[in-house]
Enzyme design. Structure first.
Site, PDB file in Angstrom:
ATOM      1  N   TYR A 135     -25.176  -4.754 130.955  1.00  0.00           N
ATOM      2  CA  TYR A 135     -25.462  -5.028 129.678  1.00  0.00           C
ATOM      3  C   TYR A 135     -26.345  -6.032 128.707  1.00  0.00           C
ATOM      4  O   TYR A 135     -27.113  -5.263 128.276  1.00  0.00           O
ATOM      5  CB  TYR A 135     -23.831  -6.088 129.107  1.00  0.00           C
ATOM      6  CG  TYR A 135     -24.296  -6.502 127.816  1.00  0.00           C
ATOM      7  CD1 TYR A 135     -23.660  -6.147 126.434  1.00  0.00           C
ATOM      8  CD2 TYR A 135     -23.989  -7.874 127.459  1.00  0.00           C
ATOM      9  CE1 TYR A 135     -24.209  -6.359 125.408  1.00  0.00           C
ATOM     10  CE2 TYR A 135     -24.753  -8.671 126.423  1.00  0.00           C
ATOM     11  CZ  TYR A 135     -24.362  -7.719 125.225  1.00  0.00           C
ATOM     12  OH  TYR A 135     -24.625  -8.596 124.142  1.00  0.00           O
ATOM     13  N   PHE A 192     -25.718  -2.928 115.346  1.00  0.00           N
ATOM     14  CA  PHE A 192     -24.755  -3.777 115.695  1.00  0.00           C
ATOM     15  C   PHE A 192     -23.994  -3.090 116.712  1.00  0.00           C
ATOM     16  O   PHE A 192     -23.367  -3.440 117.895  1.00  0.00           O
ATOM     17  CB  PHE A 192     -23.736  -4.482 114.888  1.00  0.00           C
ATOM     18  CG  PHE A 192     -24.430  -5.626 114.092  1.00  0.00           C
ATOM     19  CD1 PHE A 192     -24.444  -6.740 114.587  1.00  0.00           C
ATOM     20  CD2 PHE A 192     -24.734  -5.190 112.396  1.00  0.00           C
ATOM     21  CE1 PHE A 192     -25.252  -7.594 113.361  1.00  0.00           C
ATOM     22  CE2 PHE A 192     -25.068  -6.064 111.763  1.00  0.00           C
ATOM     23  CZ  PHE A 192     -25.697  -7.571 112.482  1.00  0.00           C
ATOM     24  N   ASN A 247     -16.841   3.473 115.414  1.00  0.00           N
ATOM     25  CA  ASN A 247     -15.740   4.387 115.489  1.00  0.00           C
ATOM     26  C   ASN A 247     -14.312   3.506 116.325  1.00  0.00           C
ATOM     27  O   ASN A 247     -13.832   3.703 117.304  1.00  0.00           O
ATOM     28  CB  ASN A 247     -16.043   4.610 117.471  1.00  0.00           C
ATOM     29  CG  ASN A 247     -16.894   3.766 118.725  1.00  0.00           C
ATOM     30  OD1 ASN A 247     -16.667   2.786 118.397  1.00  0.00           O
ATOM     31  ND2 ASN A 247     -17.647   4.561 120.013  1.00  0.00           N
ATOM     32  N   LYS A 276     -29.797  -4.244 126.519  1.00  0.00           N
ATOM     33  CA  LYS A 276     -30.674  -5.153 125.426  1.00  0.00           C
ATOM     34  C   LYS A 276     -32.439  -4.751 126.080  1.00  0.00           C
ATOM     35  O   LYS A 276     -32.715  -4.728 124.827  1.00  0.00           O
ATOM     36  CB  LYS A 276     -30.343  -6.656 125.688  1.00  0.00           C
ATOM     37  CG  LYS A 276     -28.586  -7.106 124.891  1.00  0.00           C
ATOM     38  CD  LYS A 276     -28.350  -5.769 123.572  1.00  0.00           C
ATOM     39  CE  LYS A 276     -26.848  -6.311 122.944  1.00  0.00           C
ATOM     40  NZ  LYS A 276     -27.207  -5.457 121.827  1.00  0.00           N
ATOM     41  N   SER A 286     -29.743  -9.948 121.976  1.00  0.00           N
ATOM     42  CA  SER A 286     -29.398 -11.206 122.902  1.00  0.00           C
ATOM     43  C   SER A 286     -30.086 -11.592 123.850  1.00  0.00           C
ATOM     44  O   SER A 286     -31.468 -11.790 124.409  1.00  0.00           O
ATOM     45  CB  SER A 286     -28.216 -11.027 123.941  1.00  0.00           C
ATOM     46  OG  SER A 286     -27.888 -11.749 124.548  1.00  0.00           O
TER      47      SER A 286
HETATM   48  P1  NAD Z   1     -18.522  -6.204 118.533  1.00  0.00           P
HETATM   49  O1  NAD Z   1     -17.636  -5.955 119.191  1.00  0.00           O
HETATM   50  O2  NAD Z   1     -17.491  -7.122 117.900  1.00  0.00           O
HETATM   51  O3  NAD Z   1     -18.659  -5.268 117.893  1.00  0.00           O
HETATM   52  C1  NAD Z   1     -19.551  -4.364 117.866  1.00  0.00           C
HETATM   53  C2  NAD Z   1     -18.830  -3.159 116.815  1.00  0.00           C
HETATM   54  O4  NAD Z   1     -19.491  -2.085 117.544  1.00  0.00           O
HETATM   55  C3  NAD Z   1     -17.050  -2.725 116.802  1.00  0.00           C
HETATM   56  O5  NAD Z   1     -16.782  -3.399 116.130  1.00  0.00           O
HETATM   57  C4  NAD Z   1     -17.686  -2.110 118.298  1.00  0.00           C
HETATM   58  O6  NAD Z   1     -15.813  -0.936 117.623  1.00  0.00           O
HETATM   59  C5  NAD Z   1     -18.212  -0.646 117.597  1.00  0.00           C
HETATM   60  N1  NAD Z   1     -19.340   0.377 118.964  1.00  0.00           N
HETATM   61  C6  NAD Z   1     -19.379  -0.403 119.968  1.00  0.00           C
HETATM   62  N2  NAD Z   1     -19.968   0.965 120.373  1.00  0.00           N
HETATM   63  C7  NAD Z   1     -19.695   1.672 119.211  1.00  0.00           C
HETATM   64  C8  NAD Z   1     -20.165   3.273 119.278  1.00  0.00           C
HETATM   65  N3  NAD Z   1     -21.290   4.122 120.359  1.00  0.00           N
HETATM   66  N4  NAD Z   1     -20.321   3.606 118.236  1.00  0.00           N
HETATM   67  C9  NAD Z   1     -19.984   3.779 116.780  1.00  0.00           C
HETATM   68  N5  NAD Z   1     -19.518   1.752 116.617  1.00  0.00           N
HETATM   69  C10 NAD Z   1     -19.547   1.318 117.848  1.00  0.00           C
HETATM   70  O7  NAD Z   1     -19.548  -7.264 119.381  1.00  0.00           O
HETATM   71  P2  NAD Z   1     -20.553  -8.551 118.030  1.00  0.00           P
HETATM   72  O8  NAD Z   1     -19.730 -10.047 119.265  1.00  0.00           O
HETATM   73  O9  NAD Z   1     -20.331  -8.612 116.593  1.00  0.00           O
HETATM   74  O10 NAD Z   1     -21.229  -7.829 118.951  1.00  0.00           O
HETATM   75  C11 NAD Z   1     -22.619  -7.339 118.121  1.00  0.00           C
HETATM   76  C12 NAD Z   1     -23.758  -6.768 117.969  1.00  0.00           C
HETATM   77  O11 NAD Z   1     -24.373  -8.589 118.681  1.00  0.00           O
HETATM   78  C13 NAD Z   1     -23.866  -6.003 120.145  1.00  0.00           C
HETATM   79  O12 NAD Z   1     -25.089  -5.093 119.809  1.00  0.00           O
HETATM   80  C14 NAD Z   1     -23.314  -7.572 120.796  1.00  0.00           C
HETATM   81  O13 NAD Z   1     -24.057  -6.695 121.789  1.00  0.00           O
HETATM   82  C15 NAD Z   1     -25.243  -7.855 120.403  1.00  0.00           C
HETATM   83  N6  NAD Z   1     -24.455  -9.336 119.904  1.00  0.00           N
HETATM   84  C16 NAD Z   1     -23.053 -10.416 120.070  1.00  0.00           C
HETATM   85  C17 NAD Z   1     -23.128 -11.763 121.000  1.00  0.00           C
HETATM   86  C18 NAD Z   1     -22.476 -12.212 120.717  1.00  0.00           C
HETATM   87  O14 NAD Z   1     -22.064 -13.826 121.517  1.00  0.00           O
HETATM   88  N7  NAD Z   1     -21.167 -12.158 120.078  1.00  0.00           N
HETATM   89  C19 NAD Z   1     -24.090 -12.248 121.464  1.00  0.00           C
HETATM   90  C20 NAD Z   1     -25.939 -11.579 121.452  1.00  0.00           C
HETATM   91  C21 NAD Z   1     -25.967  -9.834 121.372  1.00  0.00           C
HETATM   92  N1  UFG Z   2     -16.857 -20.567 129.241  1.00  0.00           N
HETATM   93  C1  UFG Z   2     -15.661 -21.184 130.108  1.00  0.00           C
HETATM   94  N2  UFG Z   2     -14.342 -20.999 130.317  1.00  0.00           N
HETATM   95  C2  UFG Z   2     -14.250 -19.694 129.194  1.00  0.00           C
HETATM   96  C3  UFG Z   2     -15.403 -19.178 128.580  1.00  0.00           C
HETATM   97  C4  UFG Z   2     -16.442 -19.829 129.001  1.00  0.00           C
HETATM   98  O1  UFG Z   2     -15.830 -22.418 130.614  1.00  0.00           O
HETATM   99  O2  UFG Z   2     -13.232 -19.466 129.486  1.00  0.00           O
HETATM  100  C5  UFG Z   2     -17.827 -21.028 129.704  1.00  0.00           C
HETATM  101  C6  UFG Z   2     -19.078 -20.225 130.280  1.00  0.00           C
HETATM  102  O3  UFG Z   2     -18.851 -20.614 131.677  1.00  0.00           O
HETATM  103  C7  UFG Z   2     -20.367 -21.277 129.757  1.00  0.00           C
HETATM  104  C8  UFG Z   2     -19.928 -21.212 128.213  1.00  0.00           C
HETATM  105  O4  UFG Z   2     -18.845 -21.070 128.663  1.00  0.00           O
HETATM  106  O5  UFG Z   2     -21.111 -22.121 130.390  1.00  0.00           O
HETATM  107  C9  UFG Z   2     -20.215 -19.869 127.223  1.00  0.00           C
HETATM  108  O6  UFG Z   2     -19.934 -18.452 127.621  1.00  0.00           O
HETATM  109  P1  UFG Z   2     -19.393 -17.259 126.914  1.00  0.00           P
HETATM  110  O7  UFG Z   2     -18.455 -16.139 127.651  1.00  0.00           O
HETATM  111  O8  UFG Z   2     -18.919 -17.846 125.315  1.00  0.00           O
HETATM  112  O9  UFG Z   2     -21.386 -17.504 126.432  1.00  0.00           O
HETATM  113  P2  UFG Z   2     -22.683 -16.818 127.445  1.00  0.00           P
HETATM  114  O10 UFG Z   2     -23.911 -17.267 126.931  1.00  0.00           O
HETATM  115  O11 UFG Z   2     -22.036 -16.538 129.103  1.00  0.00           O
HETATM  116  O12 UFG Z   2     -22.307 -15.289 127.358  1.00  0.00           O
HETATM  117  C10 UFG Z   2     -22.765 -14.799 125.946  1.00  0.00           C
HETATM  118  C11 UFG Z   2     -21.850 -13.114 125.399  1.00  0.00           C
HETATM  119  C12 UFG Z   2     -22.201 -12.273 125.694  1.00  0.00           C
HETATM  120  C13 UFG Z   2     -24.195 -12.808 125.489  1.00  0.00           C
HETATM  121  C14 UFG Z   2     -25.018 -13.893 125.308  1.00  0.00           C
HETATM  122  C15 UFG Z   2     -26.174 -14.285 125.295  1.00  0.00           C
HETATM  123  O13 UFG Z   2     -20.814 -13.516 125.895  1.00  0.00           O
HETATM  124  O14 UFG Z   2     -22.522 -11.154 125.717  1.00  0.00           O
HETATM  125  O15 UFG Z   2     -23.883 -15.078 125.241  1.00  0.00           O
HETATM  126  O16 UFG Z   2     -26.465 -13.757 124.058  1.00  0.00           O
HETATM  127  F1  UFG Z   2     -25.371 -11.869 126.077  1.00  0.00           F
END
Ligand code: NAD
Ligand code: UFG
Length: 353
Positions: free
Chosen positions: A150, A82, A33, A154, A125
């Site tokens: 959030y 995703f 979306n 999950k 996650s």
């Molecule tokens: P992202 O925001 O880059 O990608 C998510 C995509 O989903 C976006 O393009 C957004 O526009 C789309 N979206 C959101 N809600 C929607 C909906 N209702 N319908 C259609 N599209 C929708 O995030 P990402 O980092 O690529 O994460 C992908 C998945 O992995 C997510 O489920 C996120 O929670 C999970 N995840 C990410 C991380 C991380 O560190 N990036 C860690 C653990 C889990």
């Molecule tokens: N950190 C800093 N400064 C910043 C950003 C992050 O010191 O500006 C530190 C955080 O305190 C943490 C580490 O860097 O210790 C990693 O932080 P991130 O936000 O990159 O990652 P997190 O592990 O906290 O969280 C990520 C995603 C969540 C997800 C989680 C586990 O953001 O959505 O990983 O998958 F739930």
């Protein structure tokens, strides 16, 4: 030929997975979306793979829109899901937005997939483990109370998938519990595109070096870790994308041991924030301006994965080095510097309009 539906496929992890799937010969259709992305990655994917993936702009939390999508594509037999909202802090402010978006999307997709039967791979996650009592965490480690709405989406989504798979009998599912994916495709054609001020460490570092922010704040220097900064399990997003291909193939080839399986996906080693900063400086030759500040609310001290199960069952492990991941993140940031935010969608950096 069957089609793989990739929800959230214009996002960070989704777009990298689309590349790996297309390069492995799969036919994909993306639904997004554009709430946190643009259509620009479709062009990047085309430049890498030579083909532009099919794209439908629709909302997974809207049952009518998803029903229309499934009717339009009777060949969809597998979904990699995703699409979700993922900003931890925002989820605390707007819990209903997160529950509505993330939970309804899972329910709608399972319901529609269940009408024809198929495979479901879910983005979970390591947040479901909270602060684990024993490290590294295995898939058997206890699930802790979520620290944010959030994280709770999950945990709840995993329960919904497990119960639905058991009840329907015609869906097989794998939940991948990601640790900390970082970096970008080595071509620098696609990468992470955070909107506004990044929450995550790596984009904050690359944007600070680029001069968008004055200083990186390192949240907490008094943790019980070797250098006092928090520990995570960082690994390359391309490795994560490949994990989706092997998870999907396990389901397509009926190699799964149970209808619902869970795997940790990480590098299997813990790295501190300071180690990340030092390694980034070493591999890119760039200086990162930083200061230590107080701990970020809700942060855990340390977590890293035991990836034995993924290695044994999926034959997957993270191959790329931390250095490669950090260098690719910087190459991507440099690419963004040369290019204004392009494509349709709201997910553009404020500073690039
Ligand atoms: P992202 O925001 O880059 O990608 C998510 C995509 O989903 C976006 O393009 C957004 O526009 C789309 N979206 C959101 N809600 C929607 C909906 N209702 N319908 C259609 N599209 C929708 O995030 P990402 O980092 O690529 O994460 C992908 C998945 O992995 C997510 O489920 C996120 O929670 C999970 N995840 C990410 C991380 C991380 O560190 N990036 C860690 C653990 C889990
Ligand atoms: N950190 C800093 N400064 C910043 C950003 C992050 O010191 O500006 C530190 C955080 O305190 C943490 C580490 O860097 O210790 C990693 O932080 P991130 O936000 O990159 O990652 P997190 O592990 O906290 O969280 C990520 C995603 C969540 C997800 C989680 C586990 O953001 O959505 O990983 O998958 F739930």
């Amino acid at each position: 030929m069957s089609k793989i539906l990739i929800t959230g496929g214009t996002g960070y992890i989704g777009s990298h997975t689309v590349v790996e799937l297309m390069e492995s010969g799969y036919d994909v259709v993306i639904v997004d979306n554009l709430s946190n992305s643009t259509t620009a990655p479709l062009e990047g994917i085309k430049r890498i793979t030579g083909r532009k993936p099919e794209f439908v702009e629709a909302d997974c939390s809207d049952l009518g829109q998803m029903r229309a999508l499934f009717e339009r594509y009777p060949q969809i037999r597998s979904v990699i899901h995703f699409a979700a909202l993922k900003a931890v802090g925002e989820s605390v402010e707007k819990p209903l937005d997160y529950y509505r978006n993330n939970i309804l999307s899972v329910i709608n997709l399972l319901e529609l997939l269940g009408k024809r039967g198929g495979n479901f791979v879910f983005s979970s996650s390591c947040t479901v483990y909270g602060q684990p009592d024993i490290l590294p965490v295995t898939e058997e480690s206890p699930i802790k109370k979520a620290l944010s709405p959030y994280g709770n989406t999950k945990r709840i989504a995993e329960n919904i998938i497990e119960d639905t798979v058991a009840a329907m009998g015609n869906i097989n599912a794998i939940a991948l519990r990601y640790f900390n994916p970082i970096g970008a495709h080595p071509s620098a054609e696609i990468g992470e595109y955070p909107v506004g001020k990044p929450d995550n460490l790596i984009p904050f570092i690359t944007q600070t070096v680029r001069g968008i922010w004055e200083k990186l704040q390192i949240f907490g220097s008094d943790y019980n870790t070797p250098d006092g900064t928090a520990i995570r399990d960082y690994f390359h997003v391309v490795d994560l994308a490949k994990a989706h291909v092997v998870a999907l193939e396990r389901l397509l080839e009926d190699k799964n041991r149970k209808p619902y399986e869970v795997f940790n996906v990480g590098a299997g080693r813990g790295i501190t924030v300071l180690e990340i900063v030092n390694t980034f400086e070493r591999v890119t030759g760039q200086k990162v301006n930083y200061e230590f500040t107080r701990r970020r609310a809700g942060d855990i001290e340390k977590v890293w994965a035991d990836t034995t199960l993924a290695e044994k069952e999926l034959g997957w492990r993270a191959e790329k080095t931390l250095e490669e991941a950090l260098l690719s993140a910087w190459k991507w940031e440099e690419r963004l510097l040369r290019r204004k935010g392009k494509g349709k969608g709201k997910g553009k950096r404020d500073n690039e309009h």
